[in-house]
Design a protein around this motif. Structure first.
Motif, mmCIF file in Angstrom:
data_model
loop_
_atom_site.group_PDB
_atom_site.id
_atom_site.type_symbol
_atom_site.label_atom_id
_atom_site.label_comp_id
_atom_site.label_asym_id
_atom_site.label_seq_id
_atom_site.Cartn_x
_atom_site.Cartn_y
_atom_site.Cartn_z
ATOM 1 N N VAL A 243 0.482 -1.035 0.218
ATOM 2 C CA VAL A 243 0.217 -0.182 0.079
ATOM 3 C C VAL A 243 0.347 0.821 -0.118
ATOM 4 O O VAL A 243 2.122 1.197 0.577
ATOM 5 C CB VAL A 243 -0.986 0.034 1.268
ATOM 6 C CG1 VAL A 243 -1.736 0.877 0.786
ATOM 7 C CG2 VAL A 243 -1.297 -1.183 1.259
ATOM 8 N N LEU A 244 0.836 2.209 -1.517
ATOM 9 C CA LEU A 244 1.572 3.208 -1.247
ATOM 10 C C LEU A 244 1.097 4.501 0.347
ATOM 11 O O LEU A 244 -0.288 4.811 0.745
ATOM 12 C CB LEU A 244 1.654 4.106 -2.504
ATOM 13 C CG LEU A 244 2.357 5.301 -2.592
ATOM 14 C CD1 LEU A 244 3.611 4.791 -3.164
ATOM 15 C CD2 LEU A 244 1.628 5.685 -4.148
ATOM 16 N N MET A 245 2.150 4.820 1.074
ATOM 17 C CA MET A 245 2.241 5.890 1.648
ATOM 18 C C MET A 245 2.394 6.999 1.469
ATOM 19 O O MET A 245 3.576 7.158 0.462
ATOM 20 C CB MET A 245 2.286 5.734 3.078
ATOM 21 C CG MET A 245 1.474 3.833 3.707
ATOM 22 S SD MET A 245 2.548 3.952 5.153
ATOM 23 C CE MET A 245 1.037 5.013 5.962
ATOM 24 N N LEU B 88 -1.090 -0.999 -4.325
ATOM 25 C CA LEU B 88 -2.574 -0.317 -3.517
ATOM 26 C C LEU B 88 -1.833 0.913 -3.985
ATOM 27 O O LEU B 88 -0.845 1.290 -2.778
ATOM 28 C CB LEU B 88 -3.324 -1.366 -2.718
ATOM 29 C CG LEU B 88 -3.397 -2.560 -2.875
ATOM 30 C CD1 LEU B 88 -3.852 -3.247 -2.133
ATOM 31 C CD2 LEU B 88 -3.467 -2.704 -4.254
ATOM 32 N N MET B 89 -2.342 1.916 -4.412
ATOM 33 C CA MET B 89 -2.847 3.562 -4.453
ATOM 34 C C MET B 89 -3.704 4.127 -4.205
ATOM 35 O O MET B 89 -4.761 3.761 -5.500
ATOM 36 C CB MET B 89 -1.243 3.723 -5.846
ATOM 37 C CG MET B 89 -1.766 5.439 -6.001
ATOM 38 S SD MET B 89 -0.497 5.323 -6.867
ATOM 39 C CE MET B 89 -0.063 7.684 -7.317
ATOM 40 N N THR B 90 -3.880 5.728 -3.913
ATOM 41 C CA THR B 90 -4.735 6.148 -3.796
ATOM 42 C C THR B 90 -4.040 7.938 -3.816
ATOM 43 O O THR B 90 -3.081 8.000 -2.525
ATOM 44 C CB THR B 90 -5.921 6.041 -3.059
ATOM 45 O OG1 THR B 90 -7.408 7.036 -3.524
ATOM 46 C CG2 THR B 90 -5.541 5.930 -1.821
ATOM 47 N N TYR B 91 -5.114 8.447 -4.230
ATOM 48 C CA TYR B 91 -4.799 10.119 -3.957
ATOM 49 C C TYR B 91 -5.747 10.945 -3.559
ATOM 50 O O TYR B 91 -6.266 12.180 -3.107
ATOM 51 C CB TYR B 91 -4.440 10.995 -5.459
ATOM 52 C CG TYR B 91 -3.249 10.408 -6.055
ATOM 53 C CD1 TYR B 91 -2.196 10.513 -4.616
ATOM 54 C CD2 TYR B 91 -2.374 10.894 -6.829
ATOM 55 C CE1 TYR B 91 -0.525 10.554 -4.497
ATOM 56 C CE2 TYR B 91 -1.481 11.173 -6.964
ATOM 57 C CZ TYR B 91 -0.503 9.920 -6.164
ATOM 58 O OH TYR B 91 1.067 10.024 -6.484
ATOM 59 N N GLY C 204 7.055 -4.242 -15.607
ATOM 60 C CA GLY C 204 6.088 -5.740 -15.050
ATOM 61 C C GLY C 204 4.657 -5.338 -14.258
ATOM 62 O O GLY C 204 5.055 -6.281 -13.572
ATOM 63 N N GLY C 205 5.393 -4.190 -13.378
ATOM 64 C CA GLY C 205 4.433 -4.365 -12.186
ATOM 65 C C GLY C 205 2.715 -4.289 -11.974
ATOM 66 O O GLY C 205 2.715 -3.438 -13.508
ATOM 67 N N ALA C 206 2.166 -4.717 -11.420
ATOM 68 C CA ALA C 206 0.458 -4.201 -11.733
ATOM 69 C C ALA C 206 0.237 -3.604 -10.595
ATOM 70 O O ALA C 206 0.890 -3.552 -9.403
ATOM 71 C CB ALA C 206 -0.061 -5.593 -11.062
ATOM 72 N N LEU C 207 0.100 -1.400 -10.912
ATOM 73 C CA LEU C 207 -0.952 -0.797 -9.529
ATOM 74 C C LEU C 207 -2.238 -0.912 -10.063
ATOM 75 O O LEU C 207 -2.898 -1.221 -11.223
ATOM 76 C CB LEU C 207 -0.490 0.247 -10.770
ATOM 77 C CG LEU C 207 -0.670 1.609 -9.878
ATOM 78 C CD1 LEU C 207 -0.259 1.708 -8.839
ATOM 79 C CD2 LEU C 207 -0.226 2.964 -11.196
ATOM 80 N N VAL C 208 -3.019 -1.018 -9.166
ATOM 81 C CA VAL C 208 -4.547 -0.380 -8.955
ATOM 82 C C VAL C 208 -4.836 0.377 -8.461
ATOM 83 O O VAL C 208 -4.742 0.611 -6.726
ATOM 84 C CB VAL C 208 -4.868 -1.454 -7.888
ATOM 85 C CG1 VAL C 208 -6.271 -1.708 -7.525
ATOM 86 C CG2 VAL C 208 -4.893 -3.260 -8.212
ATOM 87 N N TYR C 209 -5.044 1.472 -8.522
ATOM 88 C CA TYR C 209 -5.313 2.497 -8.501
ATOM 89 C C TYR C 209 -6.861 2.903 -7.951
ATOM 90 O O TYR C 209 -7.535 2.368 -8.793
ATOM 91 C CB TYR C 209 -4.938 3.274 -9.417
ATOM 92 C CG TYR C 209 -5.025 5.752 -8.793
ATOM 93 C CD1 TYR C 209 -4.273 5.985 -8.113
ATOM 94 C CD2 TYR C 209 -6.353 5.849 -8.906
ATOM 95 C CE1 TYR C 209 -4.703 7.224 -7.807
ATOM 96 C CE2 TYR C 209 -6.947 7.332 -8.200
ATOM 97 C CZ TYR C 209 -5.835 7.689 -7.322
ATOM 98 O OH TYR C 209 -5.662 9.359 -7.182
#
Length: 681
Positions: free
Chosen positions: A350-352, A410-413, A434-439
């Motif tokens: 999870v991105l912070m 996993l990411m959100t703004y 090759g990464g998978a980003l879920v926004y």
């Protein structure tokens, strides 16, 4: 750690100077360090004018109502002005270095989000921004500017004081190390406090941190499956994780704090249960093996708290709990670093970002983020299903280690904003490889349009996400769905993550999307379970999660010593129920099993001697506590002796031999000067 030049309130009656307090610990054989608050402290001589002849109570943090936010009597939370920092350096830091202290901890650089209305803060605003102060409650932009300044003020404050400490120490031939004890980014965001957090790791004058995580922070309720409640283990796991990931790529030192009680008066049963939860959570990070134990020992051993939730009777710490706590703390002396990993599917992150702290207060345009649900909405759906989810910091994505092991990010703004454009190029590069980003995000919160880099200086992005999407060839404002960039995938969900936890079953689509993406990256796929399990040297560390369909207990095969039981029983198996944790000594993994040794103890062991068929040692622990020990021996004991520090034999000793594990159990009263034990076989 000797706290405060002037002590803390509980020291006052003892009447000792700082230097005498330091010496009293050194005489007992301790290395002494120094800790004090940077945002508050026993600095009345500054505020009441004794230091420079001027009153400085106007330098406190002030709310919109005009009220100062107080930490204690004549102790406001502070706007760190240049004059205050001069006082701190001259009156405190210089004195402790002169006393021979070579490690300084300035704790809790905290600026309340609801503050920002004092004359001192308005002056700092004008100096920093070059235009007059604006009230933060009037617009999201003002709030954002206000919190960026609060963040910068304590960044500058720590840089100033620590630089002075190192330079002054160097002038005396000393290498002074400087640390920041701080709550996690998770907690400060939830408690609506602004602090420099991750950015401090870039300062040469900061040697490391203490992760101040304990029951008091981790019991803050959060939402999952539509219910807001305390989830102490899960919150602690995410708090410690955010502190580890904040520093891991930077190589900074990290200590983990855990506390057997907390600031808020509760009962001993509550403290014990939640201490086990936070203690287990910290041990599930095998790359960290440095700890701060027993902060404020006077309140632990001398404080009076209720004996149970429904009782009005207050009592000192129960013997069984002080014994258990001392077993746990002494286990940390032997807790190894380990290359082992926690059981489960790895690679969900999870991105912070530090700006999580900027959007918490006040509310604008009726946009709510209850109990930091936009963060927990991404983390808890996976942690609750037995995934050891990690957090990664946007400020650290330029380090190649940061995203190295992440399969799905996993990411959100909706709850934070990127403070610079730089991070996007690294995220895009990671996806391309090759990464998978879920926004997840509707991108409708009121902070999307604050004046920032994405809409100034030639940039005209309506929202910060659009800048990242452009780098990956995805149209601005893209609808929900799957997109490809290079070898990687971007999946956009047009929900704010809080929607995944504010209602029961709200996380199903997120779970399905991540499960599908993870399955493309991993042959075994995403495996759900209800526990986390780790082997560290001889120790088994287990947490069994609740609130899910899988309510099966988790069983560890023995023989094991149960280190959360003050009788240190040897069990053929340990069964852990959902919602509980365990710390076990796995007797099958004893190092050098032919050697006599203390495997577990409520005391610290010194001066071990093995000769012929005898084993002797000294054990030290606080007065008025009970020692228990389990000692590994080659054969059943023939005789034993326990003598006190004056050489007198102790008669009140309980012992028992467990033939199956070849361990001898001892129980007797502790003494800080050392009890002498000898066993013959």
């Amino acid at each position: 750690m000797v706290y405060g030049v002037g002590g803390n309130p509980s020291d006052k009656h003892k009447g000792k100077s700082f230097e005498e307090r330091v010496q009293s610990w050194r005489e007992r054989g301790y290395s002494t360090h120094f800790m004090t608050g940077i945002a508050w402290g026993e600095y009345q001589d500054y505020f009441t004018g004794q230091w420079d002849g001027k009153w400085h109570l106007d330098e406190g943090q002030v709310e919109r109502s005009g009220d100062t936010i107080w930490h204690g009597h004549l102790v406001p939370y502070i706007v760190p002005t240049a004059n205050y920092l001069k006082y701190l350096k001259e009156k405190h830091v210089k004195r402790v270095i002169d006393a021979g202290i070579d490690a300084i901890y300035l704790e809790e650089p905290e600026f309340w989000a609801r503050a920002g209305y004092s004359g001192a803060f308005k002056r700092e605003w004008q100096a920093y921004y070059g235009f007059p102060w604006r009230p933060q409650h009037e617009s999201p932009e003002n709030t954002y500017l206000s919190n960026k300044l609060k963040y910068q003020l304590y960044y500058n404050a720590l840089k100033d004081v620590f630089t002075y400490a190192k330079e002054y120490g160097k002038s005396k031939g000393m290498n002074v190390r400087c640390y920041v004890p701080t709550h996690s980014l998770v907690n400060y965001s939830q408690w609506q406090i602004v602090s420099p957090e991750a950015s401090l790791a870039s300062l040469d004058c900061v040697d490391g941190y203490i992760a101040q995580v304990w029951t008091g922070t981790s019991r803050e309720p959060n939402y999952f499956n539509g219910t807001a409640k305390e989830r102490v283990f899960e919150t602690a796991f995410l708090e410690y994780g955010s502190m580890e990931s904040m520093t891991a790529p930077t190589g900074r030192k990290m200590f983990f704090l855990t506390d057997p009680i907390e600031d808020w008066p509760r009962d001993w049963v509550d403290y014990k249960k939640n201490y086990e939860a936070t203690f287990t959570a910290q041990l599930l990070y095998p790359k960290i093996a440095d700890y701060e134990v027993m902060p404020w020992p006077d309140r632990i051993y001398e404080g009076l708290y209720r004996v149970s939730k429904d009782s009005d009777v207050k009592a000192p710490i129960p013997r069984h709990y002080s014994t258990q706590m001392q077993v746990m703390i002494n286990t940390l002396n032997h807790m190894p670093l380990s290359e082992n990993t926690v059981s489960g599917s790895h690679g969900i992150s999870v991105l912070m970002a530090n700006s999580l702290m900027f959007q918490r207060f006040p509310t604008h345009d009726s946009y709510e983020d209850p109990q930091l649900a936009n963060f927990y909405g991404q983390a808890l759906p996976f942690l609750k299903r037995g995934i050891p989810v990690k957090t990664v910091h946007l400020e650290n994505v330029s380090y190649k280690e940061t995203l190295k092991d992440t399969k799905v990010l996993l990411m959100t703004y909706s709850n934070m904003k990127p403070l610079s454009a730089e991070g996007h190029q690294y995220i895009a590069k990671w996806v391309k490889a090759g990464g998978a980003l879920v926004y997840s995000g509707r991108d409708e919160d009121p902070y999307q349009t604050v004046t920032e880099w994405w809409n100034t200086n030639g940039n005209h992005y309506a929202r910060p996400l659009d800048h990242l999407l452009e780098k990956m060839g995805i149209p601005a404002g893209a609808a929900g769905g799957e997109y490809t960039y290079g070898k990687g995938t971007v999946y956009i969900l047009r929900n704010d993550p809080k929607e995944y936890v504010l209602k029961a079953g709200g996380d199903q689509q997120l779970i399905q999307v991540v499960k599908d993406l993870y399955g493309r990256k991993s042959t075994e796929g995403l495996v759900f379970k209800n526990h986390l399990y780790l082997e560290r040297g001889p120790y088994d560390i287990v947490a069994v999660l609740d609130e899910m369909e899988d309510a099966q207990p988790f069983t560890v095969a023995g023989p094991v010593i149960d280190l959360y039981d003050p009788t240190l029983p040897v069990l053929t198996e340990k069964v852990i129920q959902p919602g509980r944790q365990a710390l076990l000594y796995q007797l099958k993994r004893v190092s050098d099993p032919a050697k006599p040794q203390v495997l577990a103890s409520a005391s610290r062991i010194y001066d071990e001697q093995v000769s012929g068929n005898s084993y002797a040692f000294v054990c030290k622990s606080p007065l008025n506590t009970t020692n228990v020990m389990r000692v590994l021996l080659p054969a059943a004991p023939r005789q034993f002796s326990v003598t006190d520090p004056t050489g007198n034999p102790v008669s009140d000793v309980k012992t028992s031999w467990d033939d199956s594990s070849h361990t001898y159990f001892f129980q007797f009263e502790n003494h800080p000067d050392g009890m002498h034990v000898k066993v013959d076989w």
